[in-house]
Design a protein around this motif. Sequence first.
Motif, mmCIF file in Angstrom:
data_model
loop_
_atom_site.group_PDB
_atom_site.id
_atom_site.type_symbol
_atom_site.label_atom_id
_atom_site.label_comp_id
_atom_site.label_asym_id
_atom_site.label_seq_id
_atom_site.Cartn_x
_atom_site.Cartn_y
_atom_site.Cartn_z
ATOM 1 N N LEU A 67 42.487 7.303 36.085
ATOM 2 C CA LEU A 67 41.752 7.672 37.294
ATOM 3 C C LEU A 67 41.999 9.129 37.680
ATOM 4 O O LEU A 67 41.102 9.788 38.213
ATOM 5 C CB LEU A 67 42.118 6.729 38.439
ATOM 6 C CG LEU A 67 41.567 5.319 38.279
ATOM 7 C CD1 LEU A 67 42.181 4.389 39.315
ATOM 8 C CD2 LEU A 67 40.054 5.320 38.390
ATOM 9 N N TYR A 68 43.192 9.645 37.396
ATOM 10 C CA TYR A 68 43.471 11.073 37.613
ATOM 11 C C TYR A 68 42.534 11.926 36.756
ATOM 12 O O TYR A 68 41.983 12.918 37.226
ATOM 13 C CB TYR A 68 44.933 11.378 37.285
ATOM 14 C CG TYR A 68 45.255 12.847 37.172
ATOM 15 C CD1 TYR A 68 45.305 13.652 38.310
ATOM 16 C CD2 TYR A 68 45.505 13.438 35.947
ATOM 17 C CE1 TYR A 68 45.601 15.002 38.211
ATOM 18 C CE2 TYR A 68 45.798 14.779 35.842
ATOM 19 C CZ TYR A 68 45.847 15.554 36.974
ATOM 20 O OH TYR A 68 46.131 16.897 36.879
ATOM 21 N N LEU A 69 42.351 11.536 35.513
ATOM 22 C CA LEU A 69 41.434 12.268 34.633
ATOM 23 C C LEU A 69 39.994 12.176 35.121
ATOM 24 O O LEU A 69 39.246 13.167 35.057
ATOM 25 C CB LEU A 69 41.550 11.744 33.202
ATOM 26 C CG LEU A 69 42.887 11.987 32.502
ATOM 27 C CD1 LEU A 69 42.883 11.334 31.123
ATOM 28 C CD2 LEU A 69 43.190 13.460 32.403
ATOM 29 N N LEU A 70 39.591 11.009 35.618
ATOM 30 C CA LEU A 70 38.222 10.860 36.128
ATOM 31 C C LEU A 70 37.987 11.711 37.373
ATOM 32 O O LEU A 70 36.939 12.361 37.502
ATOM 33 C CB LEU A 70 37.926 9.393 36.430
ATOM 34 C CG LEU A 70 37.741 8.493 35.222
ATOM 35 C CD1 LEU A 70 37.583 7.044 35.653
ATOM 36 C CD2 LEU A 70 36.546 8.940 34.408
ATOM 37 N N VAL A 71 38.940 11.724 38.288
ATOM 38 C CA VAL A 71 38.807 12.559 39.488
ATOM 39 C C VAL A 71 38.830 14.037 39.102
ATOM 40 O O VAL A 71 38.089 14.844 39.663
ATOM 41 C CB VAL A 71 39.901 12.226 40.524
ATOM 42 C CG1 VAL A 71 39.925 13.231 41.655
ATOM 43 C CG2 VAL A 71 39.687 10.832 41.075
ATOM 44 N N TYR A 77 47.966 21.632 36.510
ATOM 45 C CA TYR A 77 47.976 20.206 36.211
ATOM 46 C C TYR A 77 49.256 19.533 36.708
ATOM 47 O O TYR A 77 49.233 18.370 37.106
ATOM 48 C CB TYR A 77 47.767 19.980 34.714
ATOM 49 C CG TYR A 77 46.414 20.492 34.282
ATOM 50 C CD1 TYR A 77 45.254 19.826 34.643
ATOM 51 C CD2 TYR A 77 46.297 21.676 33.562
ATOM 52 C CE1 TYR A 77 44.011 20.301 34.277
ATOM 53 C CE2 TYR A 77 45.058 22.170 33.193
ATOM 54 C CZ TYR A 77 43.925 21.475 33.554
ATOM 55 O OH TYR A 77 42.693 21.953 33.208
ATOM 56 N N ALA A 78 50.363 20.260 36.703
ATOM 57 C CA ALA A 78 51.609 19.710 37.250
ATOM 58 C C ALA A 78 51.484 19.490 38.751
ATOM 59 O O ALA A 78 51.889 18.445 39.275
ATOM 60 C CB ALA A 78 52.775 20.648 36.948
ATOM 61 N N LEU A 117 50.423 15.751 43.238
ATOM 62 C CA LEU A 117 49.635 15.460 44.437
ATOM 63 C C LEU A 117 48.961 14.100 44.318
ATOM 64 O O LEU A 117 48.931 13.323 45.276
ATOM 65 C CB LEU A 117 48.590 16.546 44.672
ATOM 66 C CG LEU A 117 47.640 16.334 45.842
ATOM 67 C CD1 LEU A 117 48.409 16.334 47.160
ATOM 68 C CD2 LEU A 117 46.570 17.400 45.863
ATOM 69 N N PHE A 118 48.451 13.783 43.131
ATOM 70 C CA PHE A 118 47.815 12.482 42.908
ATOM 71 C C PHE A 118 48.832 11.354 43.054
ATOM 72 O O PHE A 118 48.530 10.315 43.637
ATOM 73 C CB PHE A 118 47.165 12.466 41.519
ATOM 74 C CG PHE A 118 46.102 11.426 41.361
ATOM 75 C CD1 PHE A 118 44.855 11.593 41.938
ATOM 76 C CD2 PHE A 118 46.333 10.282 40.617
ATOM 77 C CE1 PHE A 118 43.861 10.637 41.787
ATOM 78 C CE2 PHE A 118 45.358 9.324 40.460
ATOM 79 C CZ PHE A 118 44.118 9.506 41.054
ATOM 80 N N LEU A 119 50.043 11.561 42.543
ATOM 81 C CA LEU A 119 51.106 10.558 42.718
ATOM 82 C C LEU A 119 51.480 10.395 44.185
ATOM 83 O O LEU A 119 51.759 9.288 44.646
ATOM 84 C CB LEU A 119 52.338 10.938 41.903
ATOM 85 C CG LEU A 119 52.255 10.712 40.412
ATOM 86 C CD1 LEU A 119 53.506 11.234 39.729
ATOM 87 C CD2 LEU A 119 52.040 9.256 40.092
ATOM 88 N N THR A 120 51.503 11.487 44.918
ATOM 89 C CA THR A 120 51.799 11.427 46.350
ATOM 90 C C THR A 120 50.717 10.659 47.095
ATOM 91 O O THR A 120 51.016 9.869 47.998
ATOM 92 C CB THR A 120 51.939 12.840 46.927
ATOM 93 O OG1 THR A 120 52.960 13.533 46.211
ATOM 94 C CG2 THR A 120 52.287 12.805 48.400
ATOM 95 N N LEU A 121 49.462 10.869 46.716
ATOM 96 C CA LEU A 121 48.374 10.131 47.348
ATOM 97 C C LEU A 121 48.426 8.646 47.007
ATOM 98 O O LEU A 121 47.910 7.816 47.759
ATOM 99 C CB LEU A 121 47.023 10.716 46.927
ATOM 100 C CG LEU A 121 46.700 12.101 47.465
ATOM 101 C CD1 LEU A 121 45.402 12.627 46.847
ATOM 102 C CD2 LEU A 121 46.606 12.101 48.971
ATOM 103 N N ALA A 122 49.057 8.287 45.892
ATOM 104 C CA ALA A 122 49.176 6.883 45.491
ATOM 105 C C ALA A 122 50.310 6.161 46.205
ATOM 106 O O ALA A 122 50.435 4.938 46.084
ATOM 107 C CB ALA A 122 49.384 6.789 43.984
ATOM 108 N N PHE A 123 51.123 6.860 46.960
ATOM 109 C CA PHE A 123 52.284 6.255 47.594
ATOM 110 C C PHE A 123 51.946 5.108 48.542
ATOM 111 O O PHE A 123 52.631 4.081 48.520
ATOM 112 C CB PHE A 123 53.117 7.329 48.312
ATOM 113 C CG PHE A 123 54.399 6.819 48.864
ATOM 114 C CD1 PHE A 123 55.429 6.445 48.020
ATOM 115 C CD2 PHE A 123 54.578 6.691 50.229
ATOM 116 C CE1 PHE A 123 56.617 5.965 48.526
ATOM 117 C CE2 PHE A 123 55.764 6.206 50.739
ATOM 118 C CZ PHE A 123 56.787 5.841 49.888
ATOM 119 N N PRO A 124 50.906 5.200 49.395
ATOM 120 C CA PRO A 124 50.602 4.052 50.267
ATOM 121 C C PRO A 124 50.279 2.777 49.496
ATOM 122 O O PRO A 124 50.730 1.689 49.877
ATOM 123 C CB PRO A 124 49.395 4.518 51.088
ATOM 124 C CG PRO A 124 49.453 5.995 51.054
ATOM 125 C CD PRO A 124 50.059 6.352 49.736
#
Length: 101
Positions: A50-54, A76-77, A82-89
């Motif tokens: 999903l990170y690649l799709l976004v 990319y790092a 940031l994507f991992l942080t958004l996945a936290f909830p």
Amino acid sequence: MSLTASVWLVIIAALIAANLPFINHRWLVVGPVALPQKKLVVRLVELFVLYLLVGGFALLLERRAGQIAPQGWEFYAVTGTLFLTLAFPGFVYRYLLRRHG
């Protein structure tokens, strides 16, 4: 579409996509239901896809706005973390708050 609107669209898409692996039991969001439950490794692989799709969606919007800026590994790092942080909830809901059994 204005540049500000496209930036917010990418942020909202990333927020939704980052939490999708943790709130459903389907393989890659649209596949069959995983029985009995998906493992964390599978959820992380889905998160990467999903990170690649976004990222592709953001690249498409950037191409429509003008010239695409070259990116190094640092970009990319930062976007990956940031994507991992958004996945936290979603992670907190799935593994820390939800009552099992």
